[in-house]
Write an enzyme that holds these catalytic residues in place. Structure first.
Site, short mmCIF file in Angstrom:
data_model
loop_
_atom_site.label_atom_id
_atom_site.label_comp_id
_atom_site.label_asym_id
_atom_site.label_seq_id
_atom_site.Cartn_x
_atom_site.Cartn_y
_atom_site.Cartn_z
N SER A 462 0.82 -1.20 0.00
CA SER A 462 0.00 0.00 0.00
C SER A 462 0.86 1.27 0.00
CB SER A 462 -0.96 -0.03 1.19
OG SER A 462 -1.96 0.92 1.07
N ASP A 473 10.74 5.72 -9.57
CA ASP A 473 10.41 6.45 -10.80
C ASP A 473 11.23 7.73 -10.94
OD1 ASP A 473 8.59 4.58 -11.66
OD2 ASP A 473 6.84 5.61 -10.83
N LYS A 487 -0.64 -4.37 -3.23
CA LYS A 487 -1.95 -3.82 -2.89
C LYS A 487 -2.01 -2.36 -3.33
CE LYS A 487 -5.37 -2.72 0.48
NZ LYS A 487 -5.72 -1.35 0.16
#
Length: 729
Positions: A462, A473, A487
């Protein structure tokens, strides 16, 4: 089979038929409630589904599996009977008709009560189990078919009781005491089943439907709602563990960071609780109990002690159990703050100081925040303060440890990312109407811009995945470890006319456009996983939402670390091949996986004892292999290894940081933002902790960070680093 045994089993078969109990009836108000749940699922859930015959077939299969996951009670004839609803459950659901759910549950209850009574009669008889016979049992329902006859079912249960007896006898139970315990266990299961009511049946049937949408959508009955609210309370007193029911066991789903179980370090995720005792009272067998009753036994007043008998790790690799004692305390999800320590890594003859920040959860005291308390607790505030302390220690780089971090506040995930990147988007959120929000953004310049490694594992989920994915990224950090949980969904709890419905309403996407759902975050450098990704993770959940991607959002990478990954990976592979502690970890995981591969369990006592002995021998050999490679004294035999292992388990280790002499400024650029200069060095003392042995993965993460620092120190790379620092200042 002898005539005596045949006669006994024929006698027991009358017990199965003799059990008669009034069926559980549906309640009139459940019709409207069922339609209300179906309407919410159809209109608000992220995943739109047609209510048709295909869904009906899945619904029927799911509900049957929920009722009898081990294929222990229903016969093939029952399944054929239930097939009458193969294509009609969807139509009945639209009308609010829950009749099939009650019909199938009542059949299960009749079968189960009859079988449990037969089990008791077998154990109370003079029947003797023959432990010398070479026979096996397959326990996992997925590896078995529905039994065709009552005779086949009786033989299965004879074997299953025999397996339970073997487990108890191997753990030094006297035969008669073992029988008494199993009789008590079966009586408890009868009692628990007899306590089931209409609310329980409705919740189970509604949840079979809800689970078809995704694994995080579920209906809470009024009773379950109350327990859910207690579990979320900041003042809950207990041991700090999330529990779930798996087959007939109460299983530890998660140990709450900062709770008593976590701080005492003796209860682990995947442990199965088979008995509970208060203080010095006798242990109460809880196999087959309903989860809320087990929870009620485990909860208790602060400073009181609860004793748990557990089967470790959810594994059948050994029949052994252990009894652990936990002192209850206040359980707060935010109680355990982020913690830091310093480890030292030798890099080509130069000792590097690396800061390690352990982040157990993304927590925030929302109540204190709303009251404008300037000292409110939050992950970001705590990590910022730790960064400033590590800055004063002049560490050369930082490892952020997110292993086992199950997530928490989305706001905190965004704010924490803000400490390590400049202004820019952090995560995209798409709702059920396909509208994408990009409001979660970093707004400040980075507080720390130095070399950075992020550690994740299969239980990082999560908010952890949002944070790790953003830093990956932005090319800001090297992500190491194993594939995360996956998740990537957002749930909302909404009130109903009776109870509550938790349903998935949105989905997370990284700034690159990739979802964290299902796939999770893939590390730049992979470590062996302590958790089997074929057993644990979103991808193993039934009806999990799939991975997909959307358009990326414009963002500016902070610094290029990807260019070093190939070199760092090669150095990592060379190093772990000769690291005794890392090799030991890999060997242990391989041994455990091979041990659990057997589907059938032997019911021959000699073979079971030999298997357990072989397990101990294999563990002993692995430990001596590690000690030989490290030049340590070898254990003389298995008994010596066991004794040493027991001594180590009994040690209470204080991991509190303690004060050491400050060192001169490092030549490496530390990359911190602001902070007072020229303050007195605080005296600190390094922890006397063997990280390589106690946590070889953290040690290896430190080596990877040290390798990265070395690569950055090359003249051409050093110039780029200095330019970045000037820009930040």
């Amino acid at each position: 089979m002898s005539r005596v045994i045949v006669a006994l089993l024929l006698t027991l078969s009358f017990s199965l038929a003799a059990v008669a109990i009034a069926p559980i009836e549906k309640q009139s108000e459940q019709t409207a409630l069922y339609r209300e749940i179906l309407d919410r699922l159809a209109t608000r859930h992220y995943r739109g589904q047609e209510i048709n015959d295909e869904l009906s077939a899945r619904y029927l299969s799911t509900y049957i599996e929920m009722l009898d996951p081990l294929k222990s009670y229903f016969l093939a004839a029952d399944i054929n009977d239930f097939s009458q609803w193969q294509t009609t459950l969807d139509d009945l659901a639209s009308r609010g008709d829950v009749t099939p759910g009650f019909y199938m549950f009542n059949r299960l209850r009749d079968r189960m009560l009859g079988q449990l009574q037969a089990n008791i009669e077998l154990l109370e008889s003079d029947y003797e189990f023959d432990y010398s016979v070479d026979e096996v049992i397959v326990l996992d329902g997925e590896d078995r078919q529905w039994m065709q006859s009552a005779e086949q079912q009786r033989d299965y249960w004879r074997k299953r009781i025999k397996d339970s007896m073997i487990r108890l006898l191997i753990n030094d139970k006297e035969p008669e005491k073992a029988r008494e315990l199993l009789i008590k266990r079966f009586n408890n299961q009868i009692k628990q089943m007899e306590q089931r009511d209409s609310q329980d049946v409705f919740q189970l049937y509604a949840n079979a439907l809800a689970s078809l949408y995704d694994p995080h959508t579920s209906y809470f009955s009024p009773r379950t709602t109350e327990n859910f609210q207690i579990n979320m309370s900041l003042s809950l007193e207990g041991i700090g563990a999330e529990l779930r029911t798996e087959d007939e066991y109460t299983k530890v789903a998660r140990v709450i960071p900062g709770g008593p179980a976590d701080l005492q370090g003796i209860l682990k995720a995947e442990d199965r609780i088979i008995a509970v005792g208060q203080e010095d009272d006798e242990l109460v067998d809880v196999i087959g109990w309903r989860i809320d009753d087990v929870v009620q036994l485990i909860r208790g007043a602060k400073d009181s002690t609860v004793r748990l008998e557990v089967i470790g790790g959810g594994s059948d690799s050994s029949d052994s159990t252990k009894v652990i004692a936990i002192v209850r305390d206040k359980v707060k999800l935010e109680e355990k703050s982020a913690q830091s320590k310093i480890i030292k890594i030798d890099q080509d003859g130069t000792e590097l100081k690396l800061g390690v920040i352990d982040i157990p959860a993304f927590y925030m005291d929302f109540e204190a925040y709303r009251k404008r308390d300037p000292e409110y607790k939050s992950t970001t505030r705590d990590v910022y303060n730790l960064l400033m302390e590590l800055r004063e220690e002049q560490v050369d780089g930082i490892v952020l440890d997110l292993r086992n971090n199950g997530g928490g506040s989305l706001h905190e995930a965004t704010m924490l990312t803000d400490l390590f990147i400049d202004a820019g988007p952090v995560v995209q959120i798409r709702n059920a109407y396909q509208r994408v929000s990009r409001d979660q953004r970093a707004t400040m310049r980075a507080a720390y811009s130095g070399p950075l490694v992020v550690m994740i594992n299969r239980l990082s989920a999560s908010a952890s995945e949002i944070f790790a994915g953003a830093l990956q990224d932005y090319d800001r950090a090297i992500v190491v470890g194993s594939q995360s949980f996956g998740k990537g969904t957002v749930q909302d709890v909404t009130g109903l006319s009776s109870g509550q419905l938790k349903l998935t309403v949105s989905k997370f996407y990284r700034v690159s456009g990739d979802s964290t759902q299902h796939r999770g975050v893939l590390p730049d450098i992979e470590f062996p996983s302590v958790y089997d990704k074929d057993e644990i993770g979103e991808s193993q959940q039934d009806n999990a939402l799939p991975w997909d991607n959307i358009h990326s959002v414009p963002f500016k990478p902070s610094r290029g670390v990807k260019q070093y990954i190939e070199t760092l990976t090669a150095e990592h592979q060379q190093r772990i091949a000769r690291d005794p502690d890392f090799v030991y970890l890999v060997d242990q995981l391989a041994l455990s996986n091979s041990w659990d591969a057997d589907k059938a369990v032997s019911l021959n006592m000699a073979k079971r004892k030999a298997r357990n002995k072989d397990w101990d021998t294999q563990q002993f050999l692995l430990e001596n292999k590690r000690r030989r490679l490290k030049g340590l004294e070898l254990h003389a035999d298995v008994s010596a290894w066991k004794a040493a292992n027991k001594d180590e388990e009994e040690l209470v280790v204080d991991t509190q940081d303690t004060p050491v002499d400050g060192e001169g400024a490092s030549d490496n650029a530390n990359g911190f933002l602001d902070g007072a200069e020229g303050q007195e060095d605080k005296a600190k003392v390094d922890e006397e902790e063997n990280i390589a042995e106690s946590d070889p993965m953290l040690q290896e993460a430190g080596h990877i960070l040290a390798d990265h620092i070395r690569l950055l120190s090359k003249p051409q790379n050093r110039q780029l680093l200095v330019q970045n620092q000037k820009r930040e200042k």
